[in-house]
Design a protein around this motif. Structure first.
Motif, short mmCIF file in Angstrom:
data_model
loop_
_atom_site.label_atom_id
_atom_site.label_comp_id
_atom_site.label_asym_id
_atom_site.label_seq_id
_atom_site.Cartn_x
_atom_site.Cartn_y
_atom_site.Cartn_z
N GLU A 138 53.39 45.74 37.07
CA GLU A 138 52.50 45.02 36.16
C GLU A 138 51.97 43.73 36.78
O GLU A 138 52.09 42.64 36.20
CB GLU A 138 53.21 44.70 34.84
CG GLU A 138 53.33 45.87 33.86
CD GLU A 138 52.00 46.36 33.26
OE1 GLU A 138 50.93 46.16 33.87
OE2 GLU A 138 52.05 46.94 32.15
N PRO A 139 51.34 43.82 37.96
CA PRO A 139 50.84 42.58 38.57
C PRO A 139 49.78 41.87 37.72
O PRO A 139 49.56 40.68 37.89
CB PRO A 139 50.24 43.05 39.90
CG PRO A 139 50.01 44.50 39.74
CD PRO A 139 51.07 44.99 38.81
N ALA A 140 49.17 42.59 36.80
CA ALA A 140 48.09 41.96 36.02
C ALA A 140 48.59 41.41 34.68
O ALA A 140 47.79 40.98 33.86
CB ALA A 140 46.97 42.96 35.78
N SER A 196 60.14 46.60 37.77
CA SER A 196 58.74 46.21 37.60
C SER A 196 58.42 45.15 38.65
O SER A 196 59.32 44.58 39.27
CB SER A 196 58.46 45.69 36.19
OG SER A 196 57.06 45.54 36.04
N HIS A 197 57.14 44.92 38.84
CA HIS A 197 56.72 43.98 39.88
C HIS A 197 55.51 43.17 39.40
O HIS A 197 54.63 43.69 38.73
CB HIS A 197 56.35 44.76 41.15
CG HIS A 197 55.50 44.00 42.10
ND1 HIS A 197 55.99 42.94 42.82
CD2 HIS A 197 54.19 44.10 42.42
CE1 HIS A 197 55.01 42.43 43.55
NE2 HIS A 197 53.90 43.12 43.32
N PHE A 198 55.51 41.90 39.76
CA PHE A 198 54.42 40.99 39.34
C PHE A 198 53.98 40.16 40.53
O PHE A 198 54.81 39.75 41.33
CB PHE A 198 54.90 40.03 38.26
CG PHE A 198 55.77 40.68 37.25
CD1 PHE A 198 55.23 41.40 36.20
CD2 PHE A 198 57.15 40.60 37.36
CE1 PHE A 198 56.05 42.03 35.28
CE2 PHE A 198 57.97 41.22 36.44
CZ PHE A 198 57.42 41.94 35.40
N CYS A 199 52.69 39.88 40.60
CA CYS A 199 52.24 38.97 41.66
C CYS A 199 51.09 38.09 41.19
O CYS A 199 50.47 38.36 40.18
CB CYS A 199 51.89 39.73 42.93
SG CYS A 199 50.94 41.22 42.69
N TYR A 200 50.84 37.09 42.00
CA TYR A 200 49.68 36.19 41.82
C TYR A 200 49.58 35.48 40.51
O TYR A 200 48.52 35.38 39.93
CB TYR A 200 48.35 36.91 42.12
CG TYR A 200 48.49 37.15 43.49
CD1 TYR A 200 48.60 36.05 44.33
CD2 TYR A 200 48.83 38.39 43.95
CE1 TYR A 200 49.00 36.21 45.61
CE2 TYR A 200 49.21 38.55 45.22
CZ TYR A 200 49.30 37.45 46.03
OH TYR A 200 49.68 37.61 47.27
N PRO A 252 59.72 41.99 49.91
CA PRO A 252 58.49 41.22 50.17
C PRO A 252 57.80 40.85 48.86
O PRO A 252 58.23 41.25 47.78
CB PRO A 252 57.61 42.17 50.98
CG PRO A 252 58.29 43.48 51.03
CD PRO A 252 59.58 43.40 50.29
N ASP A 253 56.72 40.13 48.99
CA ASP A 253 55.92 39.67 47.85
C ASP A 253 55.22 40.78 47.10
O ASP A 253 54.97 40.67 45.91
CB ASP A 253 54.79 38.78 48.39
CG ASP A 253 55.10 37.33 48.22
OD1 ASP A 253 56.12 37.01 47.59
OD2 ASP A 253 54.31 36.52 48.71
N CYS A 254 54.78 41.79 47.82
CA CYS A 254 53.91 42.80 47.22
C CYS A 254 53.86 44.00 48.17
O CYS A 254 54.58 44.02 49.18
CB CYS A 254 52.53 42.17 47.00
SG CYS A 254 51.41 43.20 46.01
N GLY A 255 53.03 44.97 47.85
CA GLY A 255 52.91 46.16 48.69
C GLY A 255 52.31 45.85 50.05
O GLY A 255 51.63 44.85 50.24
ZN ZN Z 1 51.97 42.88 43.94
#
Ligand code: ZN
Ligand code: GLN
Length: 765
Positions: free
Chosen positions: A613-615, A654-658, A735-738
């Motif tokens: 759910e990065p968004a 789950s994963h989140f970024c930015y 890591p931070d993301c893919g």
């Molecule tokens: Zn990400």
């Protein structure tokens, strides 16, 4: 006379020319002059296009090789010292700040090793800007004069433009203090910055610019008192200068009414307001505008692709004309068109009926012009009639309504959105299955999307290779990624996502109710563009979407492989949503489709399932209030609807970024393990916010947007810092993301160092 205006046009080119050129330059395939030539051609093309469409007020300085906010940092010399010590050219400095730079020494050049600045989502869009980063040693001064150069470039073509600049308050407010100056309040720098704006505005005036557009999008946020005061101060100051171009103060993405006190009576010639996103502000705005001020009516949507309803829009503009008079009204795009694809005419594969629903940036130019003509009493009857027909036919289209989907959404209840037992009880069941060491290592999902992968995907799409051959190819890629992860000792593996063109599009293509473009690219950050799918109607999943690849990956290893899905909010946010039903309904339809997929993965033997759910944060309404609290609830509920159908022992990630995420919102998702972008945060307060997060967490340890390779010691240092406030038992290493945008070389080394660091800590505990 009513005038038409465009606030900004996409700079990527109709065929992604900008991406090809910037990446070509980074890879040493083209020279800097060739790069600049592409930029110039794109600008020329865009200006001519707008001129030919009949737009009266055409923007300049909306072009950028990376990001318009970063351009300003370069212009004002807001360049942290770490980027200045290598004698890089201005354009290389810009790219180093945007994406980091690591380069071995050559005979002519020094070695360079510097990380990128923080990148943040632009308001609630999927565009990312590079955050201005201020230090006590920042020496404000003008570096070059990009806005003037681009203005003159257009002028030379015989095109008068209105240069665009992000305003001083937004520029400061969206920035942050650098780590050497954490107690610095960016807004306190206003006084140093204002003379630089004046200098550039005077230069623009001297060059012949009669008007400028100064964007202050922060005016749609809940602004603290000091920021409101800064708005007053800045624009009063500009009003006191002589010989500046006329200022249009532009706001977008929401209502400015709560900040009206700061805007009222400012000495600016015009105010631009977004009536697409916030039509309810009309009366307040008209009442507040000064008697000589012009109102720029943002009425053609800069954020979505639905065809404008001319009748409705003209009515709003006419109301403004009635109150203010034609001379004081401008018909405009709601925001820059940066967030929409370039040209619908490049779409060759859309169903003709569906294509008729849309309007991309190029078509929006005509929309602005037709509405302007219409309210000016010119004859546009044919255009109006065609438009009315099209709007009506969309409402009745067979592509839109599915009663089974509507019924299923209505049946969602509490049980469907709650896991059978709480996390503390799930955890021991999961530990029995996985038996993971402390500091378990994993990645976020994708591995490098190599040229070979893209070539094979293209071949398959063109029918040059069979489905069987393509599957064989994908499986060989999966095997490569699995073996690599085993070799370097990662604990929870991924299949690498080689089959996915994009994390939303890939699923969207398999969900009924979606439409796709072949060329509808929109800039996400730097040279990364996305092609958002379009939600046209009610959404449902006809069959499993990702099971085959995950099952194959799990069949060739004894380590757990994560099933990898994109969550309902991200699918919604990274698509162009419908404008005829609310976002919650669309999210729930997606959640149900994903729930079926999660359950299918589990039934096929996948024991860990990650729903990205990065968004999540980006969907948060920009202001506090009822809409925002409702979002907190339904966004989390949508995630839980998707993920709560599984057994206790199935581990949901789950994963989140930015984004600066709210730990409470993450908590409400009740995922067993979350991974969060963190590498550029460098901020102890941010770690502390997650201290009480009850489930397991992996704070991203390196920046995957940069080719830079962190050493083992760097990882160790980072983990030690986090361990000061975060318990080892809950600590995942990732890591931070893919890694899809990275090359294999740097991926191999970075991940190897990361795993070595995790092993180091296992020995300590
Ligand atoms: Zn990400
Ligand atoms: N699983 C996705 C990937 O690794 C997540 C991408 C993202 O968060 N933007 O590519």
């Amino acid at each position: 006379m009513v005038q038409s205006a465009v606030l900004g046009f996409p700079r990527i080119g109709p065929n992604r020319e900008l991406k090809k050129a910037t990446e070509g330059y980074w890879n040493g395939k083209i020279t800097v002059d060739e790069l600049f030539k592409v930029g110039k051609d794109l600008r020329t093309q865009n200006w001519k296009l707008q001129k030919e469409a009949g737009v009266d007020i055409i923007p300049s300085n909306d072009f950028s090789f990376y990001d318009q906010v970063l351009d300003l940092s370069l212009l004002f010399n807001v360049i942290p010292d770490r980027y200045t010590k290598y004698d890089l050219s201005p354009i290389d400095t810009l790219f180093a700040m945007g994406r980091g730079l690591q380069r071995k020494a050559t005979e002519t050049e020094k070695a360079v090793d510097v990380t990128a600045l923080e990148m943040v989502k632009w308001f609630d869009s999927n565009y990312h800007y590079v955050r201005p980063t201020f230090s006590k040693t920042t020496q404000f001064k003008l570096n070059g004069q990009k806005p003037v150069d681009e203005y003159l470039e257009a002028k030379e073509l015989g095109i008068q433009t209105r240069p665009v600049l992000l305003g001083p308050v937004s520029y400061l407010f969206l920035g942050k203090a650098d780590k050497d100056s954490l107690d610095l309040e960016p807004l306190s720098l206003l006084e140093q910055l204002l003379p630089l704006y004046t200098e550039i505005l005077s230069k623009l005036a001297a060059a012949g610019a009669t008007e400028v557009q100064i964007d202050e999008p922060v005016l749609v946020l809940d602004l603290p008192a000091n920021a409101q005061a800064a708005i007053k101060k800045a624009y009063t100051y500009f009003g006191e200068q002589s010989n500046l171009p006329k200022i249009t103060l532009a706001t977008y993405f929401g209502t400015v009414v709560p900040n009206l006190d700061a805007i009222k009576g400012l000495p600016v010639a015009a105010l631009h307001v977004d009536f697409v996103r916030a039509p309810e502000q009309f009366d307040d705005i008209v009442a507040a505008i000064g008697d000589k001020q012009t109102l720029s009516v943002g009425i053609v949507d800069g954020r979505n692709i639905w065809k404008n309803d001319f009748k409705k829009s003209s009515a709003i503009v006419n109301k403004a004309i009635e109150k203010l008079g034609a001379e004081r009204v401008v018909v405009a795009t709601s925001s820059s068109l940066l967030h929409t694809p370039v040209d619908l005419n490049n779409e060759t594969k859309l169903d003709a009926e569906i294509k008729g629903f849309f309007s991309f940036a190029t078509q929006k130019l005509d929309e602005v012009v037709v509405i302007t003509k219409n309210v000016s009493g010119q004859d546009v009857a044919a255009a109006l009639e065609a438009n009315a027909k099209s709007v009506e036919s969309r409402g009745k289209s067979k592509f839109i309504h599915d009663s089974a989907v509507k019924a299923r959404v209505a049946s969602i209840d509490e049980k469907m959105s709650t896991r059978a037992v709480p996390f503390e009880q799930r955890l021991p069941e999961q530990q029995k299955v996985f038996n993971l060491p402390l500091f378990p290592t994993t990645t976020i999902g994708s591995f490098p999307q190599t040229k070979d992968i893209r070539i094979n995907r293209n071949k398959f799409n063109k029918g040059a290779i069979s489905a069987e051959e393509y599957e064989k190819f994908i499986n060989s890629e999966i095997e490569k990624v699995i073996r690599f992860q085993e070799e370097i000792g990662l604990d929870v593996l991924v299949h690498g996502e080689p089959e996915r063109n994009d994390m939303v599009q890939y699923f969207g293509e398999q969900i009924n109710g979606y439409a796709f473009t072949v060329n509808g690219w929109v800039q996400s950050y730097g040279s990364r563009y996305v092609r958002p799918p379009i939600i046209v109607g009610d959404l449902s999943r006809p069959k499993a979407m990702s099971v085959k690849e995950s099952v194959y990956a799990q069949s060739i290893t004894s380590k757990p492989v994560k099933g990898m899905l994109t969550g309902p909010i991200t699918c919604l946010r990274w698509s162009f949503p419908r404008d005829d039903v609310d976002q919650k309904t669309q999210a729930m339809q997606l959640a149900l489709a994903l729930r079926d997929e999660v359950n299918d993965l589990e039934a096929a033997g996948i024991k860990v399932i990650q729903v990205d759910e990065p968004a999540l944060r980006e969907g948060l309404p920009l202001r506090e209030g009822a809409e925002r609290s409702a979002y907190y609830t339904w966004a989390a509920e949508a995630f839980r609807v998707a993920t709560s159908g599984v057994a206790n022992k199935t581990q949901i990630h789950s994963h989140f970024c930015y984004s600066d995420l709210d730990p409470n919102h993450i908590k409400a998702l009740d995922a067993d393990v979350v991974s969060i972008e963190f590498s550029k945060k460098d901020d102890a307060n941010y770690i502390a916010e997650f201290k009480n997060y009850p489930n397991h967490i992996g704070l991203g340890l390196f920046d995957i947007h940069s080719p830079r390779i962190p050493s083992k010691d760097e990882f160790i240092a980072k983990i030690s810092t986090i361990l000061k406030s975060y318990p080892a038992e809950k600590f995942w290493v990732n890591p931070d993301c893919g890694l899809k945008t990275r090359g294999w070389e740097e991926t191999r080394l970075s991940l190897t160092h990361m795993v070595e660091a995790a092993k180091y800590f296992r020995e300590q505990y």
